[in-house]
Design an enzyme around this catalytic site. Structure first.
Site, PDB file in Angstrom:
ATOM      1  CG  ASN A 231      53.582 -30.958   8.453  1.00  0.00           C
ATOM      2  OD1 ASN A 231      53.954 -31.716   9.359  1.00  0.00           O
ATOM      3  ND2 ASN A 231      52.731 -31.335   7.514  1.00  0.00           N
ATOM      4  CD1 TRP A 232      59.974 -29.363  10.463  1.00  0.00           C
ATOM      5  CD2 TRP A 232      60.516 -29.893  12.569  1.00  0.00           C
ATOM      6  NE1 TRP A 232      60.749 -28.347  10.960  1.00  0.00           N
ATOM      7  CE2 TRP A 232      61.097 -28.652  12.252  1.00  0.00           C
ATOM      8  CE3 TRP A 232      60.723 -30.428  13.846  1.00  0.00           C
ATOM      9  CZ2 TRP A 232      61.865 -27.930  13.167  1.00  0.00           C
ATOM     10  CZ3 TRP A 232      61.484 -29.709  14.754  1.00  0.00           C
ATOM     11  CH2 TRP A 232      62.046 -28.471  14.417  1.00  0.00           C
ATOM     12  CE  LYS A 233      54.560 -33.011   5.040  1.00  0.00           C
ATOM     13  NZ  LYS A 233      54.150 -33.231   3.676  1.00  0.00           N
TER      14      LYS A 233
ATOM     15  CG  HIS B 115      48.766 -32.882   6.559  1.00  0.00           C
ATOM     16  ND1 HIS B 115      49.125 -33.840   5.643  1.00  0.00           N
ATOM     17  CD2 HIS B 115      49.520 -31.792   6.281  1.00  0.00           C
ATOM     18  CE1 HIS B 115      50.061 -33.340   4.850  1.00  0.00           C
ATOM     19  NE2 HIS B 115      50.319 -32.101   5.214  1.00  0.00           N
TER      20      HIS B 115
ATOM     21  CD  GLU C  16      51.778 -36.018   4.225  1.00  0.00           C
ATOM     22  OE1 GLU C  16      52.243 -35.934   5.374  1.00  0.00           O
ATOM     23  OE2 GLU C  16      52.252 -35.386   3.255  1.00  0.00           O
TER      24      GLU C  16
ATOM     25  CD  GLU D 143      49.280 -28.276   3.563  1.00  0.00           C
ATOM     26  OE1 GLU D 143      50.411 -27.799   3.612  1.00  0.00           O
ATOM     27  OE2 GLU D 143      48.986 -29.374   4.061  1.00  0.00           O
TER      28      GLU D 143
ATOM     29  N   GLY E 285      54.688 -31.892  -1.420  1.00  0.00           N
ATOM     30  CA  GLY E 285      55.885 -32.735  -1.564  1.00  0.00           C
ATOM     31  C   GLY E 285      56.227 -33.098  -2.994  1.00  0.00           C
TER      32      GLY E 285
ATOM     33  CB  SER F  90      55.776 -27.435  -3.692  1.00  0.00           C
ATOM     34  OG  SER F  90      55.647 -28.847  -3.779  1.00  0.00           O
TER      35      SER F  90
HETATM   36  P1  PGA Z   1      55.555 -29.568   1.323  1.00  0.00           P
HETATM   37  O1  PGA Z   1      54.505 -30.100   2.410  1.00  0.00           O
HETATM   38  O2  PGA Z   1      55.909 -28.153   1.674  1.00  0.00           O
HETATM   39  O3  PGA Z   1      56.729 -30.503   1.443  1.00  0.00           O
HETATM   40  O4  PGA Z   1      54.883 -29.658  -0.014  1.00  0.00           O
HETATM   41  C1  PGA Z   1      53.493 -29.260   2.908  1.00  0.00           C
HETATM   42  C2  PGA Z   1      52.627 -30.012   3.887  1.00  0.00           C
HETATM   43  O5  PGA Z   1      52.412 -31.227   3.719  1.00  0.00           O
HETATM   44  O6  PGA Z   1      52.115 -29.430   4.859  1.00  0.00           O
END
Ligand code: PGA
Length: 247
Positions: free
Chosen positions: A9-11, A99, A101, A169, A175, A211
């Site tokens: 997931n490159w966001k 997700h 976010e 998640e 993150g 993470s």
């Molecule tokens: P992260 O993000 O590996 O940077 O914790 C995971 C995600 O948001 O899918």
């Protein structure tokens, strides 16, 4: 035994050019390893502007890709949204949905997420459907309730025979560098597995996200019902993403 899934997931990172470079480098690195895809599945979720670049670079490879978000309608007066149907025209087979976010920053509700999942099924696209509790929900002992609630609301009315990938998640692990303990992952994955099994879903895989790094990938993969990962930060560099894929 089903393949382990490694989803990046490159966001909101990487230009189309950087995305292209990543895939070229990644393909070069795995080129030597002729049985790389025998027991692994790789999916990349770039930002929407890079889908076209990935579409041509991933053609004829076993690297899957897709958007990080689509709207629940394919076309119409929905300014600023992404069309799942167009992502399909670009030969994408997957989509991230729900997700944290999207849920937190863009206020996506379970109901909207459910509509998106319905559309994806109609278009025969495979969702990577994200769920997970916040820190305050975990501290209040609500982890299972929150996760199972997000599952049942998100999946309401879906065809249970179609492929479904669920990513657990924990929001507090995304993150932050704070990975969930193996016992925490085990407890939730066991419950999700049981839920999907008891509710007659016949083709599902469960990912862990939050993470994930080369240093913790091995032990996390040893947890029962962890079929792979959704990886944010550590998927941005070929080196660390590949190390995770090889764990
Ligand atoms: P992260 O993000 O590996 O940077 O914790 C995971 C995600 O948001 O899918």
């Amino acid at each position: 035994m089903s393949k382990k899934i490694f989803a990046a997931n490159w966001k909101l990172n990487k230009t189309p050019e950087e995305s292209r470079e990543f895939v070229i480098q990644f393909k070069n690195q795995i080129f030597q390893n002729t049985n790389f895809f025998e027991n692994r599945e790789v999916i990349i979720f770039p930002q929407a502007y890079s889908l076209e670049a990935l579409s041509s670079l991933c053609a004829g490879t076993q690297i899957g890709f897709g958007p990080q978000n689509v709207y629940c309608e394919s076309s119409g007066a929905f300014t600023g949204e992404n069309s799942a149907e167009v992502s399909k025209l670009l030969k994408s087979e997957f989509t991230l949905v729900g997700h944290s976010e999207r849920r937190e920053i863009f206020k996506e509700t379970d109901d909207l997420i459910n509509k998106k999942l319905q559309l994806l099924q109609k278009l025969e696209l495979t969702p990577v459907f994200c769920i997970g509790e916040t820190l305050s929900q975990r501290e209040a002992g609500q982890t299972m309730k929150v996760c199972l609630d997000q599952m049942s609301k998100g999946l309401a009315g879906l065809n249970k025979a179609r492929r479904l990938i669920v990513a657990y998640e924990p929001v507090w692990a995304i993150g932050t560098g704070k990975v969930a303990t193996l016992d925490q992952v085990k407890e939730v994955h066991q419950a999700l597995y049981q839920y999907l099994n008891e509710n007659s879903y016949s083709d599902f895989q469960l990912l862990y996200g939050g993470s994930v790094k080369p240093e913790n990938a091995n032990e996390l993969l040893s947890v029962a019902h962890v079929d792979g990962f959704l990886i944010g930060g550590a998927s941005l560099k070929v080196d660390s993403f590949l190390k995770i894929c090889l764990s």
